[in-house]
Design a protein around this motif. Sequence first.
Motif, mmCIF file in Angstrom:
data_model
loop_
_atom_site.group_PDB
_atom_site.id
_atom_site.type_symbol
_atom_site.label_atom_id
_atom_site.label_comp_id
_atom_site.label_asym_id
_atom_site.label_seq_id
_atom_site.Cartn_x
_atom_site.Cartn_y
_atom_site.Cartn_z
ATOM 1 N N ASN A 1 37.474 40.494 42.702
ATOM 2 C CA ASN A 1 37.608 39.176 42.070
ATOM 3 C C ASN A 1 36.465 38.249 42.429
ATOM 4 O O ASN A 1 36.090 37.383 41.632
ATOM 5 N N SER A 2 35.910 38.415 43.624
ATOM 6 C CA SER A 2 34.849 37.507 44.065
ATOM 7 C C SER A 2 33.501 37.857 43.460
ATOM 8 O O SER A 2 32.597 37.010 43.442
ATOM 9 N N ASN A 3 33.352 39.082 43.002
ATOM 10 C CA ASN A 3 32.039 39.545 42.560
ATOM 11 C C ASN A 3 31.967 39.958 41.099
ATOM 12 O O ASN A 3 30.879 40.200 40.580
ATOM 13 N N PHE A 4 33.119 40.084 40.447
ATOM 14 C CA PHE A 4 33.142 40.588 39.084
ATOM 15 C C PHE A 4 33.862 39.626 38.153
ATOM 16 O O PHE A 4 34.819 38.960 38.543
ATOM 17 N N ALA B 1 39.293 35.847 29.862
ATOM 18 C CA ALA B 1 38.414 36.296 30.935
ATOM 19 C C ALA B 1 38.245 35.174 31.945
ATOM 20 O O ALA B 1 38.352 33.983 31.606
ATOM 21 N N ILE B 2 37.983 35.581 33.207
ATOM 22 C CA ILE B 2 37.775 34.605 34.267
ATOM 23 C C ILE B 2 36.551 35.026 35.066
ATOM 24 O O ILE B 2 36.383 36.209 35.392
ATOM 25 N N SER B 3 35.682 34.062 35.352
ATOM 26 C CA SER B 3 34.436 34.357 36.038
ATOM 27 C C SER B 3 34.634 34.287 37.548
ATOM 28 O O SER B 3 35.457 33.511 38.035
ATOM 29 N N PRO B 4 33.855 35.071 38.306
ATOM 30 C CA PRO B 4 33.930 34.980 39.759
ATOM 31 C C PRO B 4 33.344 33.660 40.234
ATOM 32 O O PRO B 4 32.638 32.986 39.499
ATOM 33 N N GLY B 5 33.653 33.287 41.444
ATOM 34 C CA GLY B 5 33.078 32.063 42.001
ATOM 35 C C GLY B 5 33.720 30.809 41.437
ATOM 36 O O GLY B 5 34.700 30.310 41.968
ATOM 37 N N ASN B 6 33.188 30.297 40.303
ATOM 38 C CA ASN B 6 33.694 29.025 39.770
ATOM 39 C C ASN B 6 35.012 29.154 39.020
ATOM 40 O O ASN B 6 35.672 28.156 38.743
ATOM 41 N N GLY B 7 35.406 30.371 38.676
ATOM 42 C CA GLY B 7 36.698 30.567 38.029
ATOM 43 C C GLY B 7 36.775 30.061 36.604
ATOM 44 O O GLY B 7 37.869 29.821 36.080
ATOM 45 N N ASN B 8 35.621 29.898 35.949
ATOM 46 C CA ASN B 8 35.644 29.470 34.555
ATOM 47 C C ASN B 8 36.414 30.485 33.713
ATOM 48 O O ASN B 8 36.319 31.685 33.931
ATOM 49 N N THR B 9 37.147 29.976 32.740
ATOM 50 C CA THR B 9 37.967 30.838 31.889
ATOM 51 C C THR B 9 37.549 30.725 30.432
ATOM 52 O O THR B 9 36.955 29.730 30.001
ATOM 53 N N ALA C 1 33.472 43.493 35.213
ATOM 54 C CA ALA C 1 32.040 43.633 34.957
ATOM 55 C C ALA C 1 31.281 42.757 35.937
ATOM 56 O O ALA C 1 31.695 41.634 36.220
ATOM 57 N N ALA C 2 30.163 43.292 36.441
ATOM 58 C CA ALA C 2 29.371 42.533 37.404
ATOM 59 C C ALA C 2 28.719 41.320 36.755
ATOM 60 O O ALA C 2 28.531 40.289 37.379
ATOM 61 N N TRP C 3 28.371 41.456 35.491
ATOM 62 C CA TRP C 3 27.749 40.354 34.761
ATOM 63 C C TRP C 3 27.988 40.560 33.294
ATOM 64 O O TRP C 3 27.865 41.678 32.792
ATOM 65 N N PRO D 1 32.028 37.116 27.728
ATOM 66 C CA PRO D 1 33.169 37.580 28.533
ATOM 67 C C PRO D 1 34.285 38.238 27.728
ATOM 68 O O PRO D 1 35.101 38.956 28.296
ATOM 69 N N LEU D 2 34.335 38.021 26.424
ATOM 70 C CA LEU D 2 35.397 38.611 25.618
ATOM 71 C C LEU D 2 34.921 39.855 24.852
ATOM 72 O O LEU D 2 35.649 40.366 24.001
ATOM 73 N N ASN D 3 33.744 40.342 25.184
ATOM 74 C CA ASN D 3 33.218 41.560 24.566
ATOM 75 C C ASN D 3 33.471 42.733 25.498
ATOM 76 O O ASN D 3 32.811 42.884 26.526
ATOM 77 N N GLY D 4 34.382 43.592 25.126
ATOM 78 C CA GLY D 4 34.767 44.706 25.975
ATOM 79 C C GLY D 4 33.638 45.672 26.259
ATOM 80 O O GLY D 4 33.638 46.367 27.280
ATOM 81 N N ARG D 5 32.651 45.738 25.366
ATOM 82 C CA ARG D 5 31.542 46.693 25.565
ATOM 83 C C ARG D 5 30.699 46.334 26.782
ATOM 84 O O ARG D 5 29.930 47.178 27.271
ATOM 85 N N GLU D 6 30.831 45.131 27.280
ATOM 86 C CA GLU D 6 30.039 44.721 28.438
ATOM 87 C C GLU D 6 30.732 45.030 29.763
ATOM 88 O O GLU D 6 30.177 44.768 30.815
#
Length: 123
Positions: free
Chosen positions: A29-32, A50-58, A99-101, A105-110
């Motif tokens: 969760n902290s890195n992906f 989707a939720i981003s690591p660190g800042n938790g943006n959704t 995903a690491a990066w 965020p809503l594209n499953g191919r990434e």
Amino acid sequence: DVQLVESGGGSVQAGGSLRLSCATSENTNSNFCIGWFRQAPGKEREGVAAISPGNGNTQYADSVKGRFTISQGSPRDAVYLQMNSLKPEDTALYSCAAAAWVRDPLNGREYSYWGQGTQVTVS
């Protein structure tokens, strides 16, 4: 090694709620970036939230905005998807992914890592 295990799916009547869990391996969760995706029979996979690591943006798909909420667990060993006001069209196999990066965020191919999925049926 990144491991993801979903749970919490089931059958519910329209208007009901379910809470899906995505158990994540250490430090994931902290890195992906963690995303929830769904796929109904005969339809393409759809990014739900989707939720981003660190800042938790959704980020949410338009189809679920205002009804679904993605959140981090505390400690950060799980990501949850609270689903309210469920509709029959929400019926699908729901999977979480990491995903690491990501650029979208809503594209499953990434996404590189996927769980097995949990079935949600709304009638």
